[in-house]
Scaffold this motif. Structure first.
Motif, PDB file in Angstrom:
ATOM      1  N   PHE A  11       1.551  10.412  -2.221  1.00 29.72           N
ATOM      2  CA  PHE A  11       0.594   9.707  -1.363  1.00 29.72           C
ATOM      3  C   PHE A  11      -0.803   9.724  -1.968  1.00 29.72           C
ATOM      4  CE2 PHE A  11      -2.403   9.882   2.352  1.00 29.72           C
ATOM      5  CZ  PHE A  11      -2.372   8.518   2.587  1.00 29.72           C
ATOM      6  N   LYS A  52      10.304   8.620  -5.310  1.00 32.26           N
ATOM      7  CA  LYS A  52      10.266   8.579  -3.847  1.00 32.26           C
ATOM      8  C   LYS A  52      11.642   8.320  -3.252  1.00 32.26           C
ATOM      9  CE  LYS A  52       5.451   7.092  -3.768  1.00 32.26           C
ATOM     10  NZ  LYS A  52       4.538   5.936  -3.695  1.00 32.26           N
ATOM     11  N   PRO A  56       3.291  11.206  11.447  1.00 31.37           N
ATOM     12  CA  PRO A  56       2.872   9.863  11.868  1.00 31.37           C
ATOM     13  C   PRO A  56       4.032   8.876  11.811  1.00 31.37           C
ATOM     14  CG  PRO A  56       2.192  10.269   9.615  1.00 31.37           C
ATOM     15  CD  PRO A  56       2.768  11.557  10.116  1.00 31.37           C
ATOM     16  N   GLY A  65      -2.490   7.301  10.480  1.00 35.55           N
ATOM     17  CA  GLY A  65      -1.791   8.151   9.516  1.00 35.55           C
ATOM     18  C   GLY A  65      -0.493   7.561   9.015  1.00 35.55           C
ATOM     19  N   SER A  66      -0.065   6.432   9.607  1.00 34.19           N
ATOM     20  CA  SER A  66       1.226   5.869   9.195  1.00 34.19           C
ATOM     21  C   SER A  66       1.187   5.367   7.760  1.00 34.19           C
ATOM     22  CB  SER A  66       1.650   4.745  10.141  1.00 34.19           C
ATOM     23  OG  SER A  66       0.671   3.747  10.196  1.00 34.19           O
ATOM     24  N   ILE A  67      -0.016   5.181   7.215  1.00 27.79           N
ATOM     25  CA  ILE A  67      -0.116   4.758   5.811  1.00 27.79           C
ATOM     26  C   ILE A  67       0.533   5.800   4.902  1.00 27.79           C
ATOM     27  CG2 ILE A  67      -2.409   5.815   5.411  1.00 27.79           C
ATOM     28  CD1 ILE A  67      -3.037   3.302   3.714  1.00 27.79           C
ATOM     29  N   GLU A  68       0.458   7.068   5.312  1.00 26.98           N
ATOM     30  CA  GLU A  68       1.059   8.128   4.506  1.00 26.98           C
ATOM     31  C   GLU A  68       2.580   7.965   4.452  1.00 26.98           C
ATOM     32  OE1 GLU A  68      -0.434  11.964   5.478  1.00 26.98           O
ATOM     33  OE2 GLU A  68       0.804  12.976   3.989  1.00 26.98           O
ATOM     34  N   LEU A  69       3.130   7.512   5.571  1.00 28.81           N
ATOM     35  CA  LEU A  69       4.567   7.253   5.619  1.00 28.81           C
ATOM     36  C   LEU A  69       4.915   6.058   4.744  1.00 28.81           C
ATOM     37  CD1 LEU A  69       7.065   8.153   7.512  1.00 28.81           C
ATOM     38  CD2 LEU A  69       6.622   5.957   8.568  1.00 28.81           C
ATOM     39  N   LEU A  70       4.178   4.963   4.927  1.00 33.03           N
ATOM     40  CA  LEU A  70       4.459   3.724   4.202  1.00 33.03           C
ATOM     41  C   LEU A  70       4.362   3.936   2.698  1.00 33.03           C
ATOM     42  CD1 LEU A  70       4.991   0.655   4.583  1.00 33.03           C
ATOM     43  CD2 LEU A  70       2.531   0.325   4.444  1.00 33.03           C
ATOM     44  N   MET A  71       3.312   4.647   2.276  1.00 37.80           N
ATOM     45  CA  MET A  71       3.077   4.801   0.850  1.00 37.80           C
ATOM     46  C   MET A  71       3.985   5.838   0.201  1.00 37.80           C
ATOM     47  SD  MET A  71       1.155   2.500   0.427  1.00 37.80           S
ATOM     48  CE  MET A  71      -0.389   1.846  -0.057  1.00 37.80           C
ATOM     49  N   THR A  72       4.727   6.608   0.987  1.00 37.65           N
ATOM     50  CA  THR A  72       5.662   7.552   0.377  1.00 37.65           C
ATOM     51  C   THR A  72       7.096   7.055   0.500  1.00 37.65           C
ATOM     52  OG1 THR A  72       5.631   8.828   2.427  1.00 37.65           O
ATOM     53  CG2 THR A  72       4.235   9.608   0.650  1.00 37.65           C
ATOM     54  N   LEU A  73       7.262   5.854   1.039  1.00 36.16           N
ATOM     55  CA  LEU A  73       8.579   5.224   1.011  1.00 36.16           C
ATOM     56  C   LEU A  73       8.745   4.557  -0.359  1.00 36.16           C
ATOM     57  CD1 LEU A  73       8.701   3.642   4.586  1.00 36.16           C
ATOM     58  CD2 LEU A  73      10.081   5.517   3.734  1.00 36.16           C
TER      59      LEU A  73
END
Lengths: 322, 244
Positions: free
Chosen positions: A50, A73, A84, B80-88
């Motif tokens: 991230f 990933k 989140p 904070g959902s950007i952290e999820l999106l960017m680690t997919l």
């Protein structure tokens, strides 16, 4: 397999993570410990891809997270701090989205979805919108999302934060089951968790590794390692015991709690006080309803490792006369 | 399934999961009707075309498009959902393009819902439907231009209000690039060739050309290049934020 080499992260002038080098093998559950702001989450975010490191390298399952991020990933499941998710989606839609991004199709997709919903007890809330869920359920949705593709590597940032004791127990059991063939990194500041789930613990302070050992070895660093704790029935016996035990050659210090009638004999480094203490008890014929040998106190080890002497809150309070 | 499509579908659905989509569409339709009939004098002109309708689109978009674009990244960063999106396992480009296409399609849906005005003008007279189609295309391209600007600025902040205001401001500069307001300001400090280049960046000039029914390849290339530029800028901003 996860390897980090000289990993560091700088925010302005502040070095948040300073030259971390370690590797974790499949089958290991690594507990990542540290005070708030020590660099736990920053490190996990760098491993998960991230945030980009200021220096050093991370490889996950043989893929460099900077050079081939998608491959790295793909083999990783990540639960970010605070779990989140997309609040306006239902649990079912959200899991579908993650399954699609992860490229799960057909039979496998149905099966994996059913498995995570069942394992995390999400059955009753699948049609509910995520933002209306309780904190515990949201955390479980985050875990379900991290597990849906059955990853080889799991990175969980405070997975049990905000869960009730039953849910905590359930999540720990889940991690223990997963750890058989997977690699898990868990960050936490609940120390009892370390003993229950981790095979190895890394303690970081100010962005540096200050300890990297098994939980048992960590406990052995405690001054309470092999200390003997007793509880008495009569105050005068406590008083007498305090004097006699303090006189023993193996004993470094005696701590006692007059209200609870408890006494702890702290041994000198490497010494064992149990036989000497029990001999004194026998000789005096004292009434001792409780006696146990401590294996060490993790919280005390944690405090000494993460707090430079003289800078702690408790010291400041003592100085202020509180 | 294509990863861009996965991001696209989630994003587009999220517009309709909140009242935002419905509020936006209603306001867009009401305002475009008010401008067409009250301000633009649709009936009084006695001409069977949609010039009074399309004339106001640049101004409508200036205010309304930032309301669509502001949430694209700022909201993800805030929740904070950007952290999820960017680690997919998706690339930065897949995320950027998927999100942009979703916002653009949403603007397209709003534009499509203005079809009653097209029916009206066809009922009252016999307009040049080819020109109207071209104007719709021009309007959609211009919406894409505004959106790409807004998306880049949304990626730069976690605050949606800031994303809205800066997007409207930069959009305003692009809209009026060919007008004295902007040109007089830069004429004093920059050589004439750059002033000319800035003048040619105006949304107005390119949109007006298309909305008269003249589809010139240069105008299409202009909007495509503009959108491409701001999408690349978005990816760059996200990459810089990642390293910060």
């Amino acid at each position: 397999m996860i390897t980090t080499k000289h990993l560091s992260k700088r925010y302005g002038d502040k070095l948040a993570v300073d030259d971390l080098t370690f590797s974790v093998a499949p089958g290991e559950v690594l507990g990542f410990l540290g005070a708030n702001g020590a660099g736990k989450s920053t490190t996990m975010r760098m491993i998960a891809g991230f945030i980009a490191p200021s220096g050093g390298q991370v490889t996950v399952c043989g893929h460099d997270i900077e050079r081939s991020p998608v491959a790295a990933k793909s083999c990783m499941g990540y639960l970010p701090e605070g779990a989140p998710s997309y609040g306006e989606m239902t649990v079912s839609e959200f899991l579908d989205f993650v399954a699609d991004v992860r490229g799960l199709t057909g039979d496998l997709r149905c099966r994996r979805r059913a498995v995570v919903v069942e394992r995390l007890g999400l059955g009753p809330v699948t049609q509910q919108v995520v933002e209306t869920l309780s904190k515990g359920f949201r955390r479980r949705v985050g875990l379900a999302q991290a597990l849906i593709h059955d990853p080889q590597v799991l990175i969980l940032d405070e997975p049990t934060d905000g869960l009730d004791p039953n849910q905590k127990h359930e999540v720990r059991r889940l991690i223990n089951e997963l750890s058989k063939d997977k690699l898990v990194i868990v960050s936490t500041h609940i120390l009892e968790e370390v003993h229950e789930v981790c095979t190895r613990a890394i303690i970081i302070a100010n962005g540096r590794i200050v300890a990297d050992e098994t939980p048992t070895a960590l406990e052995a660093r405690s001054r309470y390692h092999h200390a003997v704790s007793l509880r008495f029935e009569k105050p005068e016996e406590l008083e007498a015991a305090r004097r006699e035990i303090a006189a023993l050659a193996e004993v470094a210090a005696v701590e006692f709690d007059a209200r609870e009638l408890r006494l702890t004999a702290v041994p000198k480094r490497g010494a064992n006080t149990l036989s000497a203490v029990s001999a004194i008890i026998d000789r005096n014929n004292w009434e001792v309803p409780e006696l146990h040998l401590e294996s060490g106190r993790l919280d005390e080890v944690f405090r000494t490792l993460t707090q430079p002497p003289g800078s702690g809150v408790s010291d400041a309070l003592q100085e202020a006369g509180v | 399934m294509n990863k861009v499509m996965v991001v696209f579908r989630r994003e587009l659905r999220s517009y309709f999961a909140t009242p935002l989509a419905y509020v936006f569409i209603v306001i867009f339709l009401v305002l475009s009707a008010v401008f067409t009939f009250q301000v633009g004098g649709f009936f009084e002109r006695g001409q069977a075309d949609l010039q009074p309708f399309f004339r106001w689109h640049p101004w409508l978009y200036l205010v309304l498009i930032p309301a669509i674009s502001m949430r694209l990244w700022a909201e993800e960063r805030n929740s904070g959902s950007i952290e999820l999106l960017m680690t997919l396992p998706i690339t930065l480009w897949q995320a950027v393009v998927g999100k942009f296409l979703a916002a653009w399609s949403f603007a397209g849906i709003a534009l499509l819902l203005t079809f009653p005005i097209w029916i009206t003008v066809n009922y009252l007279g016999s307009p040049d439907n080819g020109a109207i189609l071209a104007a719709y295309l021009g309007s959609l391209l211009m919406a894409g231009g505004f959106l790409s600007i807004g998306m880049c600025l949304s990626a730069a902040t976690r605050n949606q209000v800031i994303a809205f205001i800066t997007a409207a401001l930069v959009g305003f500069v692009f809209l009026l690039a060919g007008f004295p307001l902007v040109l007089d300001f830069v004429r004093g400090i920059l050589p004439q060739s750059i002033v000319d280049a800035i003048a040619s960046l105006s949304f107005f000039t390119h949109f007006e050309a298309i909305s008269r029914g003249v589809i010139d390849l240069r105008d299409l290339v202009y909007f495509a290049a503009l959108i491409g530029f701001w999408l690349a800028a978005t990816a760059l901003v996200l990459d810089i934020k990642k390293a910060q």
